[in-house]
Design an enzyme around this catalytic site. Structure first.
Site, PDB file in Angstrom:
ATOM      1  N   SER A  23       0.830  -1.219   0.000  1.00  0.00           N
ATOM      2  CA  SER A  23       0.000   0.000   0.000  1.00  0.00           C
ATOM      3  C   SER A  23       0.861   1.265   0.000  1.00  0.00           C
ATOM      4  O   SER A  23       0.325   2.371   0.020  1.00  0.00           O
ATOM      5  CB  SER A  23      -0.921   0.007   1.223  1.00  0.00           C
ATOM      6  OG  SER A  23      -0.187  -0.197   2.407  1.00  0.00           O
ATOM      7  N   ASN A 110      -2.040  -2.771  13.274  1.00  0.00           N
ATOM      8  CA  ASN A 110      -3.495  -2.571  13.210  1.00  0.00           C
ATOM      9  C   ASN A 110      -3.954  -1.346  14.000  1.00  0.00           C
ATOM     10  O   ASN A 110      -4.785  -0.570  13.524  1.00  0.00           O
ATOM     11  CB  ASN A 110      -4.223  -3.828  13.685  1.00  0.00           C
ATOM     12  CG  ASN A 110      -3.947  -5.004  12.767  1.00  0.00           C
ATOM     13  OD1 ASN A 110      -3.372  -4.824  11.692  1.00  0.00           O
ATOM     14  ND2 ASN A 110      -4.336  -6.196  13.187  1.00  0.00           N
ATOM     15  N   THR A 155     -39.934  26.266 -10.158  1.00  0.00           N
ATOM     16  CA  THR A 155     -40.211  24.890  -9.735  1.00  0.00           C
ATOM     17  C   THR A 155     -40.374  24.127 -11.042  1.00  0.00           C
ATOM     18  O   THR A 155     -40.863  24.699 -12.032  1.00  0.00           O
ATOM     19  CB  THR A 155     -41.504  24.768  -8.886  1.00  0.00           C
ATOM     20  OG1 THR A 155     -42.603  25.197  -9.683  1.00  0.00           O
ATOM     21  CG2 THR A 155     -41.452  25.617  -7.627  1.00  0.00           C
ATOM     22  N   HIS A 156     -39.933  22.889 -11.077  1.00  0.00           N
ATOM     23  CA  HIS A 156     -39.925  22.089 -12.308  1.00  0.00           C
ATOM     24  C   HIS A 156     -39.139  22.777 -13.432  1.00  0.00           C
ATOM     25  O   HIS A 156     -39.420  22.562 -14.604  1.00  0.00           O
ATOM     26  CB  HIS A 156     -41.345  21.805 -12.815  1.00  0.00           C
ATOM     27  CG  HIS A 156     -42.295  21.355 -11.750  1.00  0.00           C
ATOM     28  ND1 HIS A 156     -42.527  20.029 -11.469  1.00  0.00           N
ATOM     29  CD2 HIS A 156     -43.044  22.054 -10.871  1.00  0.00           C
ATOM     30  CE1 HIS A 156     -43.397  19.937 -10.479  1.00  0.00           C
ATOM     31  NE2 HIS A 156     -43.724  21.146 -10.089  1.00  0.00           N
ATOM     32  N   SER A 277     -12.841  26.964 -26.212  1.00  0.00           N
ATOM     33  CA  SER A 277     -12.897  25.751 -27.015  1.00  0.00           C
ATOM     34  C   SER A 277     -11.739  25.769 -28.006  1.00  0.00           C
ATOM     35  O   SER A 277     -11.346  26.830 -28.473  1.00  0.00           O
ATOM     36  CB  SER A 277     -14.237  25.712 -27.751  1.00  0.00           C
ATOM     37  OG  SER A 277     -14.118  24.933 -28.923  1.00  0.00           O
ATOM     38  N   LYS A 283     -16.588  30.361 -27.726  1.00  0.00           N
ATOM     39  CA  LYS A 283     -17.000  29.661 -26.506  1.00  0.00           C
ATOM     40  C   LYS A 283     -16.317  30.142 -25.227  1.00  0.00           C
ATOM     41  O   LYS A 283     -15.144  30.443 -25.216  1.00  0.00           O
ATOM     42  CB  LYS A 283     -16.711  28.154 -26.657  1.00  0.00           C
ATOM     43  CG  LYS A 283     -17.584  27.448 -27.662  1.00  0.00           C
ATOM     44  CD  LYS A 283     -19.015  27.286 -27.182  1.00  0.00           C
ATOM     45  CE  LYS A 283     -19.151  26.250 -26.127  1.00  0.00           C
ATOM     46  NZ  LYS A 283     -19.396  24.915 -26.568  1.00  0.00           N
ATOM     47  N   ASN A 285     -16.661  28.327 -21.631  1.00  0.00           N
ATOM     48  CA  ASN A 285     -17.353  27.218 -20.968  1.00  0.00           C
ATOM     49  C   ASN A 285     -17.200  27.243 -19.446  1.00  0.00           C
ATOM     50  O   ASN A 285     -16.118  27.532 -18.949  1.00  0.00           O
ATOM     51  CB  ASN A 285     -16.796  25.887 -21.488  1.00  0.00           C
ATOM     52  CG  ASN A 285     -17.030  25.715 -22.970  1.00  0.00           C
ATOM     53  OD1 ASN A 285     -18.029  26.179 -23.507  1.00  0.00           O
ATOM     54  ND2 ASN A 285     -16.090  25.069 -23.631  1.00  0.00           N
ATOM     55  N   GLU A 290     -18.848  22.365 -14.167  1.00  0.00           N
ATOM     56  CA  GLU A 290     -19.175  21.049 -14.736  1.00  0.00           C
ATOM     57  C   GLU A 290     -18.337  19.959 -14.077  1.00  0.00           C
ATOM     58  O   GLU A 290     -18.830  18.876 -13.744  1.00  0.00           O
ATOM     59  CB  GLU A 290     -18.904  21.036 -16.243  1.00  0.00           C
ATOM     60  CG  GLU A 290     -19.829  21.946 -17.035  1.00  0.00           C
ATOM     61  CD  GLU A 290     -19.337  22.095 -18.471  1.00  0.00           C
ATOM     62  OE1 GLU A 290     -19.352  21.109 -19.204  1.00  0.00           O
ATOM     63  OE2 GLU A 290     -18.913  23.199 -18.839  1.00  0.00           O
ATOM     64  N   TYR A 317      -9.277  -7.083  12.331  1.00  0.00           N
ATOM     65  CA  TYR A 317      -8.657  -6.573  11.106  1.00  0.00           C
ATOM     66  C   TYR A 317      -8.656  -7.621  10.005  1.00  0.00           C
ATOM     67  O   TYR A 317      -8.439  -8.803  10.240  1.00  0.00           O
ATOM     68  CB  TYR A 317      -7.197  -6.137  11.385  1.00  0.00           C
ATOM     69  CG  TYR A 317      -6.514  -5.626  10.123  1.00  0.00           C
ATOM     70  CD1 TYR A 317      -6.703  -4.322   9.684  1.00  0.00           C
ATOM     71  CD2 TYR A 317      -5.718  -6.474   9.348  1.00  0.00           C
ATOM     72  CE1 TYR A 317      -6.115  -3.869   8.501  1.00  0.00           C
ATOM     73  CE2 TYR A 317      -5.116  -6.024   8.171  1.00  0.00           C
ATOM     74  CZ  TYR A 317      -5.324  -4.720   7.760  1.00  0.00           C
ATOM     75  OH  TYR A 317      -4.748  -4.269   6.598  1.00  0.00           O
ATOM     76  N   GLN A 322      -7.321  -2.468   3.956  1.00  0.00           N
ATOM     77  CA  GLN A 322      -6.325  -1.608   3.312  1.00  0.00           C
ATOM     78  C   GLN A 322      -6.974  -0.787   2.181  1.00  0.00           C
ATOM     79  O   GLN A 322      -6.466   0.253   1.786  1.00  0.00           O
ATOM     80  CB  GLN A 322      -5.198  -2.476   2.763  1.00  0.00           C
ATOM     81  CG  GLN A 322      -4.027  -1.693   2.202  1.00  0.00           C
ATOM     82  CD  GLN A 322      -2.817  -2.583   1.986  1.00  0.00           C
ATOM     83  OE1 GLN A 322      -2.138  -2.937   2.930  1.00  0.00           O
ATOM     84  NE2 GLN A 322      -2.579  -2.970   0.756  1.00  0.00           N
ATOM     85  N   LYS A 325      -8.220   3.357   2.107  1.00  0.00           N
ATOM     86  CA  LYS A 325      -7.444   4.609   2.036  1.00  0.00           C
ATOM     87  C   LYS A 325      -7.592   5.420   0.763  1.00  0.00           C
ATOM     88  O   LYS A 325      -7.759   6.632   0.821  1.00  0.00           O
ATOM     89  CB  LYS A 325      -5.963   4.298   2.255  1.00  0.00           C
ATOM     90  CG  LYS A 325      -5.691   3.971   3.703  1.00  0.00           C
ATOM     91  CD  LYS A 325      -4.288   3.513   3.923  1.00  0.00           C
ATOM     92  CE  LYS A 325      -4.247   2.676   5.167  1.00  0.00           C
ATOM     93  NZ  LYS A 325      -5.085   1.447   5.076  1.00  0.00           N
TER      94      LYS A 325
HETATM   95  N1  ARG Z   1      -1.132  -1.538   5.251  1.00  0.00           N
HETATM   96  C1  ARG Z   1      -2.055  -2.086   6.170  1.00  0.00           C
HETATM   97  C2  ARG Z   1      -3.416  -1.433   5.995  1.00  0.00           C
HETATM   98  O1  ARG Z   1      -3.440  -0.340   5.555  1.00  0.00           O
HETATM   99  C3  ARG Z   1      -1.608  -1.854   7.582  1.00  0.00           C
HETATM  100  C4  ARG Z   1      -2.155  -2.829   8.546  1.00  0.00           C
HETATM  101  C5  ARG Z   1      -1.594  -4.151   8.286  1.00  0.00           C
HETATM  102  N2  ARG Z   1      -1.940  -5.116   9.293  1.00  0.00           N
HETATM  103  C6  ARG Z   1      -1.808  -6.433   9.059  1.00  0.00           C
HETATM  104  N3  ARG Z   1      -2.157  -7.176  10.034  1.00  0.00           N
HETATM  105  N4  ARG Z   1      -1.449  -6.922   7.913  1.00  0.00           N
HETATM  106  O2  ARG Z   1      -4.438  -1.988   6.273  1.00  0.00           O
END
Ligand code: ARG
Length: 462
Positions: A23, A110, A155-156, A277, A283, A285, A290, A317, A322, A325
């Site tokens: 990660s 964790n 309205t509408h 454009s 144009k 825009n 948007e 966990y 993971q 994120k």
């Molecule tokens: N990179 C992991 C996550 O974001 C960290 C926690 C990992 N814990 C484990 N028991 N493998 O979830």
């Protein structure tokens, strides 16, 4: 490269498998939070006598050095070290030697990752709150200048009744106020420490969770170690609050897009927030509006994504988590970017008041005035509605508006009509008369603006 958890393994995974599980490419965003959490953790280990003073001092100076390097953008992360936590721990060991390996005493990745995300969202939530406030200020400033600027109310998407343009803008002010309140309210659930929950069950070391929480500025600790490491409801709440905020911004985007079209010509966006454009030279825009309308979709998607990731997970966990994120980072970036753009777009937009007012005179949005006029003279409203409906039909056939009819035309429809009917039909008068609480009457709008100003100065609490 040796894995920090490699002890029980006899062979290592292939590089591409490692890469799939890593990660670091995105959780490096948490570098400062991870170091902050580690500093609090090691300080607590020292205070509780779990690590010696000397060890703690060495680890702290190593972590502080890493902080400096991180700020200078000098840290080189490796996908071999999987995530931000293992990367930093191995850097610490490289920096100060084996004593660095003592940092992880009484802690697991964790509770570490959960702590990082609480710290991260705490910072981002305050930024979001400040930016909402800035946008509210931009709306308020425009509103103050346009209390008596008339615009058709719809309205509408059909012209309904004329309103004050300030009243229309202030509707968004109050929506944003509730958005802000929601983020503020969520703060107390973000500002809780999971640190010390361990992998899932707590730890055998005599740690002091309250102390590390205090060092990190958290207002309390999670009561249950399983809950602390396995729930991500604080992120979901952020995503949900963000979705609602984006929904409001998206509606305003839609109006801005309509208003700046040739058909409406109610506003002109500043060049800084428009694009041209590549083929059509004429144009201009409303791209930013948007794009924000479009980005609303990805914020909803991030909310749905995480809800779905979590729905079948047994405690505690699971690696699935993971996946919490990227959607969170993406949402933070999207919401902060959208709010910044919006504040600039609103404060620089040119309001074409004359076109707005002209529109209120070339439609039937004053028909309710006629019905109210008859009703106030004693005719049951339902009957008045019918009489005016017929007059509108008459106008459509004659290709004119109500104000173009002669008094004789009016009298033919009802003897209750008098010369003052023309005052009633005037859109300015129509708006002014809507003086009920929260209505568009100028007096009410001014009152609302005053209340909003006090709110912005922190004098009243809604
Ligand atoms: N990179 C992991 C996550 O974001 C960290 C926690 C990992 N814990 C484990 N028991 N493998 O979830």
């Amino acid at each position: 490269m040796k894995k920090l958890w490699g002890g029980r393994f006899t062979k290592s995974a292939e590089e591409w498998v490692d890469e799939f599980g890593a990660s670091i490419s995105f959780d490096k965003e948490l570098v400062m939070e991870d170091l902050e959490g580690s500093l609090a953790h090691v300080t607590m280990l020292g205070k509780c006598g779990i690590l010696s003073k000397e060890d703690v001092e060495q680890i702290k100076s190593g972590l502080k050095h890493l902080q400096k390097k991180a700020q200078a953008g000098e840290l080189q992360f490796s996908v071999k070290m999987e995530d931000i936590h293992l990367n930093l721990e191995s850097m610490l060991i490289d920096e100060i030697g084996p004593v660095g390996g003592k940092l992880h005493t009484g802690r697991s990745r964790n509770d570490q990752v959960a702590t990082d995300m609480h710290l991260y969202l705490r910072n981002q939530t305050s930024d979001v709150i400040d930016l909402i406030q800035e946008l509210q200020q931009a709306l308020l400033t425009q509103a103050e200048q346009h209390v008596e600027t008339l615009i058709p109310g719809y309205t509408h998407l059909q012209r309904a009744q004329p309103i004050s343009f300030a009243h229309h803008l202030m509707a968004y002010f109050w929506m944003l106020e509730r958005d802000k309140q929601r983020f503020k309210e969520s703060f107390k659930r973000i500002n809780v420490s999971p640190l010390g929950a361990g992998a899932l069950a707590g730890t055998t070391f005599p740690i002091d969770r309250e102390y590390s929480a205090e060092l990190l500025g958290f207002s309390g600790i999670y009561e249950n170690s399983l809950d602390a490491v396995c729930d991500r409801d604080f992120i979901l709440e952020f995503l949900s609050n963000s979705s609602m905020l984006m929904m409001h911004l998206s509606r305003l985007s839609e109006e801005i897009i309509l208003w700046s079209s040739q058909e409406f010509q109610f506003i002109e966006l500043d060049d800084a927030f428009s694009t041209g454009s590549s083929i059509m030279p004429q144009k201009k825009n409303p791209d930013m509006a948007e794009l924000i309308r479009g980005k609303t979709g990805r914020v909803y998607g991030n909310l749905m994504g995480l809800l779905t990731v979590l729905k079948g997970l047994p405690l505690a966990y699971n690696k699935d988590m993971q996946e919490d994120k990227e959607g969170m980072f993406d949402t933070v970036k999207t919401v902060i970017g959208s709010l910044r753009i919006f504040a600039g777009m609103i404060s620089t937009m040119k309001v074409r008041s004359k076109n707005m007012e002209k529109a209120t005179r070339s439609d039937f949005s004053n028909a309710t005035e006629l019905a109210d006029y008859l009703a106030s003279k004693g005719m049951p409203f339902r009957e008045a509605h019918e009489v005016v409906g017929k007059l509108v039909l008459h106008c459509i056939q004659k290709e004119c508006y109500l104000a173009d009819l002669t008094l004789a035309d009016f009298k033919a429809a009802s003897s209750l009509f008098e010369e003052d009917i023309y005052t009633a039909l005037n859109p300015y008068e129509a708006v002014k008369r809507r003086n009920s609480a929260g209505g568009t009457g100028f007096e009410q709008v001014k009152k609302a603006i005053d209340k909003a100003k006090e709110l912005m100065n922190g004098k009243v609490h809604v």
